[in-house]
Scaffold this motif. Structure first.
Motif, PDB file in Angstrom:
ATOM      1  N   MET A  29       0.405  -1.529   0.074  1.00  0.00           N
ATOM      2  CA  MET A  29       0.009   0.030   0.070  1.00  0.00           C
ATOM      3  C   MET A  29       1.248   1.592  -0.236  1.00  0.00           C
ATOM      4  N   LEU A  83       3.849   1.824  -0.933  1.00  0.00           N
ATOM      5  CA  LEU A  83       4.541   1.538  -2.399  1.00  0.00           C
ATOM      6  C   LEU A  83       3.701   1.985  -3.276  1.00  0.00           C
ATOM      7  N   LYS A  84       2.580   1.909  -3.151  1.00  0.00           N
ATOM      8  CA  LYS A  84       1.662   2.763  -4.722  1.00  0.00           C
ATOM      9  C   LYS A  84       1.186   3.825  -4.953  1.00  0.00           C
ATOM     10  N   PHE A  85       1.261   4.192  -3.436  1.00  0.00           N
ATOM     11  CA  PHE A  85       0.718   5.980  -2.596  1.00  0.00           C
ATOM     12  C   PHE A  85       2.333   6.047  -2.998  1.00  0.00           C
ATOM     13  N   LEU A 119       4.569   5.860  -5.291  1.00  0.00           N
ATOM     14  CA  LEU A 119       5.126   5.628  -6.819  1.00  0.00           C
ATOM     15  C   LEU A 119       3.682   7.079  -7.768  1.00  0.00           C
ATOM     16  N   LEU A 120       2.646   6.645  -6.651  1.00  0.00           N
ATOM     17  CA  LEU A 120       2.126   7.581  -7.195  1.00  0.00           C
ATOM     18  C   LEU A 120       2.573   8.917  -7.091  1.00  0.00           C
TER      19      LEU A 120
END
Length: 119
Positions: free
Chosen positions: A1, A3-5, A7-8
């Motif tokens: 979670m 990591l996605k944030f 990257l975004l």
């Protein structure tokens, strides 16, 4: 979670400059002003818009806000020289002392020149 944030977040940071307008934007406009020949007309002007600068104000700016190159901004130096002044700490105080001497003697190349009075 996380990591996605992350990257975004980085994708938005990288995309933000692309989405904005290019710089600088140049606009041209023509304005026609009719001259008045009335001798009794009162001429109004702002002292802040006057071309000549005060040595006293420049000296106080050098004294209190010299690290931020406030005296150089006030006297109309180009922004890139002012930024270099800030980054190099006044040219390791060499430029700062030269600016002080130039302001006191009235030899600083101020945009519009200095007033005849010190203050």
């Amino acid at each position: 979670m996380k990591l996605k944030f992350l990257l975004l977040f980085f994708a938005l940071i990288l995309a933000a400059p692309v989405a904005q307008a290019s710089f600088p934007v140049q606009r041209t406009a023509t304005v026609s002003v009719e001259a008045q020949s009335d001798e009794n007309a009162e001429v109004l002007y702002s002292p802040a818009a006057a071309g000549q600068k005060s040595q006293g104000v420049a000296l106080l700016l050098w004294l209190f806000l010299g690290a931020l190159a406030a005296h150089r901004w006030y006297l109309g130096s180009p922004w890139y020289w002012n930024l270099l002044f800030i980054v190099t700490l006044g040219g390791l105080l060499v430029w700062a002392i030269i600016d002080l001497i130039d302001i006191i003697t009235g030899n600083y190349p101020a945009k519009g020149g200095f007033k005849s009075e010190f203050w």
